[in-house]
Write a protein that holds these residues in place. Structure first.
Motif, PDB file in Angstrom:
ATOM      1  N   THR A 178    -114.758  29.460  11.639  1.00 48.37           N
ATOM      2  CA  THR A 178    -114.314  28.567  12.414  1.00 48.37           C
ATOM      3  C   THR A 178    -113.492  27.633  11.928  1.00 48.37           C
ATOM      4  N   LEU A 179    -111.912  27.743  12.341  1.00 45.61           N
ATOM      5  CA  LEU A 179    -111.212  26.793  11.720  1.00 45.61           C
ATOM      6  C   LEU A 179    -110.578  25.780  12.801  1.00 45.61           C
ATOM      7  N   ALA A 180    -110.294  24.572  12.226  1.00 49.67           N
ATOM      8  CA  ALA A 180    -109.412  23.671  13.201  1.00 49.67           C
ATOM      9  C   ALA A 180    -108.087  23.351  12.560  1.00 49.67           C
ATOM     10  N   CYS A 181    -107.158  23.202  13.332  1.00 50.11           N
ATOM     11  CA  CYS A 181    -105.926  23.279  12.800  1.00 50.11           C
ATOM     12  C   CYS A 181    -105.153  22.141  13.531  1.00 50.11           C
ATOM     13  N   CYS A 182    -104.129  21.344  12.779  1.00 50.62           N
ATOM     14  CA  CYS A 182    -103.146  20.592  13.020  1.00 50.62           C
ATOM     15  C   CYS A 182    -102.889  19.788  14.271  1.00 50.62           C
ATOM     16  N   ALA A 183    -104.157  19.383  14.589  1.00 53.25           N
ATOM     17  CA  ALA A 183    -104.297  18.418  15.672  1.00 53.25           C
ATOM     18  C   ALA A 183    -105.514  17.668  15.633  1.00 53.25           C
ATOM     19  N   PRO A 184    -105.460  16.351  16.183  1.00 50.12           N
ATOM     20  CA  PRO A 184    -106.655  15.568  16.195  1.00 50.12           C
ATOM     21  C   PRO A 184    -107.856  15.868  16.793  1.00 50.12           C
ATOM     22  N   LEU A 185    -109.123  15.181  17.047  1.00 49.84           N
ATOM     23  CA  LEU A 185    -110.025  15.390  17.960  1.00 49.84           C
ATOM     24  C   LEU A 185    -109.702  15.057  19.127  1.00 49.84           C
ATOM     25  N   ARG A 186    -110.850  15.816  20.414  1.00 47.55           N
ATOM     26  CA  ARG A 186    -110.482  15.396  21.601  1.00 47.55           C
ATOM     27  C   ARG A 186    -112.106  15.321  22.203  1.00 47.55           C
ATOM     28  N   VAL A 187    -112.101  15.251  23.440  1.00 49.85           N
ATOM     29  CA  VAL A 187    -113.330  15.302  24.030  1.00 49.85           C
ATOM     30  C   VAL A 187    -113.212  16.117  25.312  1.00 49.85           C
ATOM     31  N   THR A 188    -114.225  16.976  25.482  1.00 48.13           N
ATOM     32  CA  THR A 188    -114.086  17.996  26.707  1.00 48.13           C
ATOM     33  C   THR A 188    -115.489  17.591  27.471  1.00 48.13           C
ATOM     34  N   ALA A 189    -115.226  17.187  28.454  1.00 43.95           N
ATOM     35  CA  ALA A 189    -116.345  16.760  29.480  1.00 43.95           C
ATOM     36  C   ALA A 189    -116.449  17.668  30.908  1.00 43.95           C
ATOM     37  N   GLU A 190    -117.817  17.546  31.410  1.00 37.59           N
ATOM     38  CA  GLU A 190    -117.935  18.212  32.560  1.00 37.59           C
ATOM     39  C   GLU A 190    -118.297  17.173  33.884  1.00 37.59           C
ATOM     40  N   VAL A 191    -117.383  17.264  34.767  1.00 36.93           N
ATOM     41  CA  VAL A 191    -117.502  16.409  35.872  1.00 36.93           C
ATOM     42  C   VAL A 191    -117.842  17.118  37.032  1.00 36.93           C
ATOM     43  N   ASP A 192    -118.897  16.383  37.576  1.00 43.70           N
ATOM     44  CA  ASP A 192    -119.746  17.198  38.984  1.00 43.70           C
ATOM     45  C   ASP A 192    -118.260  17.129  39.985  1.00 43.70           C
ATOM     46  N   GLU A 193    -118.744  18.245  40.744  1.00 43.80           N
ATOM     47  CA  GLU A 193    -117.634  18.768  41.963  1.00 43.80           C
ATOM     48  C   GLU A 193    -117.512  17.631  42.787  1.00 43.80           C
ATOM     49  N   GLU A 194    -118.629  16.836  43.255  1.00 45.47           N
ATOM     50  CA  GLU A 194    -118.607  15.681  43.889  1.00 45.47           C
ATOM     51  C   GLU A 194    -117.662  14.568  43.328  1.00 45.47           C
ATOM     52  N   ASP A 195    -117.423  14.521  42.147  1.00 50.41           N
ATOM     53  CA  ASP A 195    -116.548  13.372  41.709  1.00 50.41           C
ATOM     54  C   ASP A 195    -115.263  13.578  41.317  1.00 50.41           C
ATOM     55  N   ILE A 196    -114.934  15.149  41.453  1.00 54.50           N
ATOM     56  CA  ILE A 196    -113.850  15.642  40.623  1.00 54.50           C
ATOM     57  C   ILE A 196    -112.363  15.019  41.352  1.00 54.50           C
ATOM     58  N   ALA A 197    -112.587  14.541  42.995  1.00 52.46           N
ATOM     59  CA  ALA A 197    -111.573  14.390  43.481  1.00 52.46           C
ATOM     60  C   ALA A 197    -111.104  12.762  43.050  1.00 52.46           C
ATOM     61  N   ARG A 198    -111.911  12.084  42.367  1.00 43.93           N
ATOM     62  CA  ARG A 198    -111.695  10.496  41.972  1.00 43.93           C
ATOM     63  C   ARG A 198    -111.150  10.629  40.492  1.00 43.93           C
ATOM     64  N   VAL A 199    -110.940  11.767  39.919  1.00 45.99           N
ATOM     65  CA  VAL A 199    -110.345  11.886  38.502  1.00 45.99           C
ATOM     66  C   VAL A 199    -108.959  12.356  38.685  1.00 45.99           C
ATOM     67  N   THR A 200    -108.017  11.865  38.133  1.00 46.23           N
ATOM     68  CA  THR A 200    -106.760  12.003  37.751  1.00 46.23           C
ATOM     69  C   THR A 200    -106.313  12.017  36.376  1.00 46.23           C
ATOM     70  N   VAL A 201    -105.214  12.806  36.053  1.00 49.58           N
ATOM     71  CA  VAL A 201    -104.567  12.765  34.674  1.00 49.58           C
ATOM     72  C   VAL A 201    -103.927  11.352  34.604  1.00 49.58           C
ATOM     73  N   GLY A 202    -104.322  10.992  33.239  1.00 47.85           N
ATOM     74  CA  GLY A 202    -103.700   9.650  33.013  1.00 47.85           C
ATOM     75  C   GLY A 202    -104.708   8.521  33.175  1.00 47.85           C
TER      76      GLY A 202
END
Length: 350
Positions: A178-202
Motif C-alpha cells: 500500500t503506497l501513498a503518493c504526492c498529497a498530504p494527509l486528510r481525515v475521513t469521518a462518518e457523520v450520522d444521517e440525522e446531522d448531515i443536513a447541518r454539514v456543508t463544504v467549507g
C-alpha cells in the motif's frame, strides 16, 4: 386532669414552634454565578487519518513471491520493482514466442524475395506478412504477461504497508503493498444521517486524537459523499487538514482515530451554566437569602454546559445541583466557596 391538659398544650406548642423553625430554617446550597464564553454548536463525528491518494499494489495473476525488494516506510520511484513473482512458465512461453517470431520473420523475408523474382504470387507474401504480425503480437503478449510477475510502483510515493514475504503465495488481486503518493494527509469521518443536513463544504472543523492528546488540529470540510451507507446510516465526509503534514512526517500518522467537531455556529460572550443546575428549562436562584425558581430559555446544550438565551443575568446566584425538596421563597444560605464558572471552549463537550 388540668395538669395533663397543660402538658399536652405545652407539647403542642413546642411541636408547632419546632415545625415553624424547621420550615424557616435556611437550607445550605452550593451556588455560583454564570460565566461568559463561546457557545459553539457542532456536529460530532469520528474519523480516521489517511493519505489523500492511496495506491494498493496487487498482482494480476496469482503466484509465489520470489523476492521482496522494498520495506515499509521506504520512498520509491515510479516504475521501481517492489517485488517479483515466480514466472518460470512465462519465461518459457516468452522464449517459445520469440522463436516463432524469428521463424515467421525469416519465412517472410524468403517469400518476399521469391515474389520479387516472380516465383511466388503476392498472396503468399500477404500470408507470410500476416503470420509474422500474428506471431509478433503473441510474443508481445507473452512478454507483457511475464512483466505482470513484477510488482512495480505506479507513481512516486512512500510504502505505508507490506503484506507479503518471499515464499508466500499471493492470490490475484490481493494487495501486497500500500503506497501513498504526492498529497498530504486528510481525515475521513462518518457523520450520522440525522446531522448531515447541518454539514456543508467549507465548514470549519476542530479535531483531536487520543494518540496526541495535547494537540488540537483544525481543518475544513472538503467533500461530502452524495450517497449514505444504509447499514450504518451515515455519510462519509472528507476533511482537509490545515497545514497538513506529509504522510511520513509524523507525529500524525495514517490510521489514527480522530474525534472531529464540525462547527455549525459560534457565539462569543454567551451566558453559560452547568447542566447540573438545570431542572428542565428552569433554575433555582438565591436572591436576598431566599430561593427563587426562574424559567429560562435554553440555547446550545453541551455535555458540560448549556447556553442561556434569556431569563438569567450575569450577577444572578445560581444553585448548583438543586435538591428536589427546595421550595419557592425558602430561606437559603450559600455554602462557602462561591465561584464563577470556568470558561468553556466548546459547547458540545468534545
Amino acid at each position: 386532669m388540668k395538669r395533663s391538659k397543660g402538658v399536652a398544650l405545652g407539647l403542642g406548642i413546642v411541636a408547632l414552634v419546632a415545625a415553624l423553625g424547621w420550615w424557616n430554617w435556611p437550607v445550605t446550597v452550593q451556588a455560583a454565578r454564570p460565566t461568559r464564553g463561546p457557545a459553539i454548536e457542532a456536529v460530532y463525528a469520528t474519523g480516521t487519518v489517511e493519505p489523500t491518494i492511496l495506491m494498493p499494489v496487487s498482482p494480476r495473476a496469482g503466484g509465489r513471491l520470489t523476492a521482496v525488494e522494498v520495506e515499509e516506510g521506504q520512498h520509491v520511484a515510479r516504475g521501481q520493482v517492489l517485488a517479483r513473482i515466480e514466472s518460470d512458465d512465462l519465461d518459457q512461453t516468452v522464449s517459445e514466442m520469440r522463436a516463432r517470431e524469428q521463424l515467421a520473420q525469416a519465412q517472410f523475408e524468403r517469400t518476399r524475395q521469391l515474389v520479387e523474382q516472380g516465383f511466388m504470387s503476392r498472396s503468399e507474401l500477404d500470408r507470410a506478412r500476416t503470420e509474422l504480425q500474428a506471431t509478433g503480437a503473441a510474443a508481445r503478449r507473452a512478454r507483457v504477461q511475464r512483466d505482470y510477475a513484477q510488482l512495480t510502483a505506479p507513481a512516486d510515493g512512500v510504502v505505508l504497508r507490506r503484506d507479503g514475504e518471499a515464499g508466500q503465495f499471493v492470490p490475484a488481486g490481493q494487495a501486497v503493498f500500500t503506497l501513498a503518493c504526492c498529497a498530504p494527509l486528510r481525515v475521513t469521518a462518518e457523520v450520522d444521517e440525522e446531522d448531515i443536513a447541518r454539514v456543508t463544504v467549507g465548514q470549519t472543523v476542530t479535531m483531536r486524537t487520543d494518540a496526541l492528546p495535547k494537540q488540537l488540529f483544525s481543518g475544513m470540510v472538503s467533500e461530502i459523499t452524495p450517497k449514505g451507507d444504509p447499514v450504518s446510516r451515515s455519510y462519509r465526509v472528507r476533511i482537509r487538514l490545515a497545514d497538513a503534514p506529509p504522510v511520513d512526517a509524523g507525529p500524525l500518522r495514517s490510521g489514527m482515530t480522530m474525534d472531529a467537531n464540525l462547527i455549525v455556529s459560534r457565539r462569543d460572550g454567551a451566558l453559560l451554566v452547568p447542566n447540573a443546575a438545570l431542572q428542565g428549562s428552569t433554575v433555582w436562584l438565591v436572591s436576598e437569602g431566599r430561593l427563587r425558581r426562574r424559567p429560562v430559555v435554553l440555547g446550545v446544550a453541551g455535555a458540560g454546559l448549556t447556553e442561556i438565551v434569556s431569563g438569567l443575568g450575569d450577577s444572578d446566584m445560581l444553585v448548583l445541583s438543586p435538591p428536589a425538596h427546595l421550595r419557592e421563597s425558602q430561606r437559603a444560605r450559600v455554602a462557602p466557596g462561591v465561584s464563577t464558572l470556568p470558561p468553556f471552549a466548546s459547547m458540545n463537550g468534545q
